[in-house]
Design a protein around this motif. Structure first.
Motif, short mmCIF file in Angstrom:
data_model
loop_
_atom_site.label_atom_id
_atom_site.label_comp_id
_atom_site.label_asym_id
_atom_site.label_seq_id
_atom_site.Cartn_x
_atom_site.Cartn_y
_atom_site.Cartn_z
N THR A 95 0.78 -1.34 0.21
CA THR A 95 -0.02 -0.04 0.05
C THR A 95 0.76 1.26 0.23
N GLU A 143 -5.76 -12.87 4.71
CA GLU A 143 -4.63 -12.96 3.65
C GLU A 143 -4.33 -14.62 3.28
N ASP A 192 -8.71 -5.12 -0.93
CA ASP A 192 -7.42 -4.79 -1.59
C ASP A 192 -6.80 -6.55 -1.91
C1 LIG Z 1 -2.34 -5.81 -3.14
S1 LIG Z 1 -1.84 -7.02 -2.03
C2 LIG Z 1 -2.42 -6.05 -0.54
C3 LIG Z 1 -1.66 -5.07 0.00
C4 LIG Z 1 -1.88 -4.83 1.45
N1 LIG Z 1 -3.33 -4.41 1.42
C5 LIG Z 1 -0.94 -3.62 2.00
O1 LIG Z 1 -1.13 -2.76 2.71
O2 LIG Z 1 0.18 -3.80 1.55
C6 LIG Z 1 -3.15 -8.12 -2.23
C7 LIG Z 1 -2.92 -9.33 -1.29
O3 LIG Z 1 -4.23 -10.14 -1.43
C8 LIG Z 1 -3.83 -11.49 -0.98
N2 LIG Z 1 -4.72 -12.50 -1.74
C9 LIG Z 1 -5.32 -12.38 -3.00
N3 LIG Z 1 -6.08 -13.31 -3.19
C10 LIG Z 1 -6.55 -13.37 -1.85
C11 LIG Z 1 -7.65 -14.12 -1.46
N4 LIG Z 1 -8.33 -15.02 -2.25
N5 LIG Z 1 -7.81 -14.23 -0.21
C12 LIG Z 1 -7.19 -13.63 0.78
N6 LIG Z 1 -6.13 -12.88 0.35
C13 LIG Z 1 -5.72 -13.22 -1.18
C14 LIG Z 1 -2.34 -11.76 -1.54
O4 LIG Z 1 -1.94 -12.90 -1.19
C15 LIG Z 1 -1.75 -10.30 -1.55
O5 LIG Z 1 -1.09 -10.43 -0.31
#
Ligand SMILES: C[S@@+](CC[C@H](N)C(=O)[O-])C[C@H]1O[C@@H](n2cnc3c(N)ncnc32)[C@H](O)[C@@H]1O
Length: 551
Positions: A95, A143, A192
């Protein structure tokens, strides 16, 4: 991937394209000077924005800076190759500073206490938001990757706010179902994670009341590198986000704005009121209970914004707590005390909290002082809406030894003084047809506290209750409510005196609640009696004593 900067936001792409265009121009002869000039200006505008926002946004905490540094320098390709993560995670997932501080600001502004994050990555957003939560606030982060929980936990442990965060690993939809089954509800949600599921997360959250009424959903990457509005787009995630943005925009349950911050941040608010058409079709009773009095919820009706108050005996103890409570609820507060230094010190505290206040030095047993107090408040702020007559004294003696001087001193402050304050403030209030008078009586008006001997005090406080009942019934039809609060034994510096300290244990055994009252136990009662939610209550004695008067 380590160290390589990849364009990820509309602005970064713009800078990339403009830089390339400028390089092309630089390598060509016969480019019109005006074109070069305009290109240069466009590049300067575009490339300066993110740096400027970085520089002008409040600094991140030490723990966030460290988490950011470790995240961007981590070898995520290697972690994937080693089988530690299921997916190859780009460091751009994070983020980051400006968005993190924006989320923290939104948490603070919406006064959120419970936050849900869908997609945590290394926890930068989670920790930023946790920093904005109150001490008892809680953040649940979903996560997919267990490795990321392991990665982030040491950083959470180093932060004084890390304890507020609970990480739930696994597919976010499973976690959302568990949270809904457990009856959980959040004030703010940050989505996110996987873009193609945004719409499912969003609908599940709204359909299962995971977001409280008036709550906020923030959604990251809603501009998705600009591809949500670019014409030629094949990218499935971009298409999913385009559909998502349109769906939310058309959803009557919410209001939406998309802020072009970094890769786009949607702010979505759950609209508390149903639309006119849904109201017509439904069997609900559309009245003040449904809509709120004057459109305000019950908590909204307890706000005191724009109100003018004074509190006597506000230099310490209960009065200080009352001054803070009225100020926190929105009132301007005159801090009245016989001790100038104490009154000024409470005004300093209130000023630090952004509360308008003035100190007034007055001895409420002197009629001139009482009138001067009321005149000062009126000349400063134009009127008085809330009179909190709290000042009082307590002297101890066996009844057979109580001197008339002790009796007179006690009654002069506790009863005669309170009456003079009620009368002087009441005259202002009766004239304007509005006022809230709250006197501090005592549990001693109901029972005889023991083993200490305090005849004059007990009798004077019983008088305060009768004074309150009489004024409360006499003035209510002219818009002035008069009520009183009777605290039990309050844990203030006074009871830690040499003479009273040995009695504390004895008192404790008399209190069903098993503890003495804190000043903060009384604050909400005062705000209730000072606000319009209590307009139908008058002449009453609100007893707050942990059950002591019932034993
Ligand atoms: C863009 S990043 C999030 C960044 C975070 N919000 C930050 O503050 O830095 C997206 C995250 O979502 C997780 N993710 C993707 N698909 C997911 C799912 N179905 N369930 C839970 N987490 C998921 C990924 O592993 C990744 O860590």
């Amino acid at each position: 991937m380590k160290g390589v900067q990849v364009s990820d936001t509309p602005m970064e792409f713009l800078v990339e394209y403009l830089t390339r265009a400028q390089e092309i121009c630089d390598g060509m002869a016969h480019i019109p000077a005006e074109l070069k000039d305009n290109l240069g200006k466009a590049l300067e505008l575009a490339s300066g924005l993110d740096h400027y926002l970085e520089g002008m946004t409040s600094k991140e905490s030490e723990q966030l800076a460290e988490l950011n540094a470790e995240t961007v320098s981590h070898d995520w390709d290697q972690a994937y190759k080693d089988g530690k993560t299921m997916f190859c995670l780009p460091k751009e997932c994070i983020t980051g500073h400006v968005e993190g501080q924006t989320l923290k600001m939104l948490v603070r502004m919406s006064k959120a206490r419970r936050v849900l994050e869908v997609g945590m990555f290394t926890g930068y957003g989670a920790l930023s938001m946790a920093e904005g939560l109150p001490q008892d606030g809680r953040l649940v982060a979903c996560e997919l990757e267990p490795y990321l929980k392991e990665f982030s936990q040491p950083f959470f442990d180093k932060s004084p706010h890390g304890k507020k965060i609970t990480v739930k690993t696994g597919p976010a939809m499973d976690t959302l179902k568990d949270l809904a089954d457990a009856g959980e509800q959040f004030d703010m949600v940050f989505i996110d994670a996987d873009k193609n599921n945004y719409i499912n997360y969003y609908n599940f959250i709204l359909d299962n009341a995971l977001l409280r009424l008036d709550g906020v959903i923030c959604v990251d990457n809603s501009l998705f590198k600009g591809r949500v509005y670019l014409r030629e787009v094949e990218d499935e995630n971009a298409k999913a986000l385009r559909r998502f943005n349109q769906f939310v925009c058309d959803d009557p349950r919410v209001e939406q704005v998309i802020v072009p911050l970094r890769d786009g941040l949607s702010i979505i608010r759950l609209v508390p009121m149903a639309t006119a058409s849904t109201l017509q079709q439904s069997p609900i009773t559309d009245d003040v209970v449904f809509r709120g009095v004057g459109g305000a919820s019950v908590l909204g009706r307890m706000r005191l914004d724009g109100k003018v108050a004074y509190v006597t005996g506000a230099g310490q103890g209960i009065g200080r707590g009352f001054a803070h409570a009225l100020g926190e609820a929105g009132a301007k507060v005159a801090v009245v005390d016989i001790d100038e230094a104490k009154a000024k010190s409470v005004v300093e505290e209130l000023t630090l909290k952004g509360i308008r206040s003035i100190p007034i030095v007055a001895d409420i047993s002197e009629s001139e002082d009482v009138q001067r107090m009321v005149d000062t408040v009126v000349s400063t702020w134009g009127t008085i809406h809330i009179a909190c007559n709290n000042a009082g004294i307590n002297m101890n003696s066996a009844s057979e030894d109580t001197t008339l001087s002790e009796w007179d001193k006690t009654f002069n402050v506790n009863l005669r003084g309170t009456f003079m304050c009620c009368q002087a403030a009441g005259r202002v209030m009766l004239k304007q047809g509005y006022g809230k008078i709250i006197n501090t009586a005592s549990m001693a008006s109901l029972i005889v506290p023991h083993p200490q001997k305090q005849l004059s005090y007990n009798a004077s406080k019983a008088g305060v209750v009768k004074l309150t009942q009489t004024l409360g019934t006499e003035w209510i039809d002219r818009g002035v409510n008069v009520n009183c609060i009777s605290p039990g034994i309050v844990d203030t510096p006074l009871i830690h005196s040499e003479s009273l300290r040995p009695l504390v244990q004895r008192w404790l055994s008399d209190v069903p609640a098993g503890r003495l009252a804190q000043v903060t136990d009384l604050q909400a009662a005062l705000v209730y009696l000072a606000c319009d939610a209590s307009n139908y209550m008058t002449g009453h004695n609100l007893v707050i004593e942990g059950g002591q008067s019932l034993w």
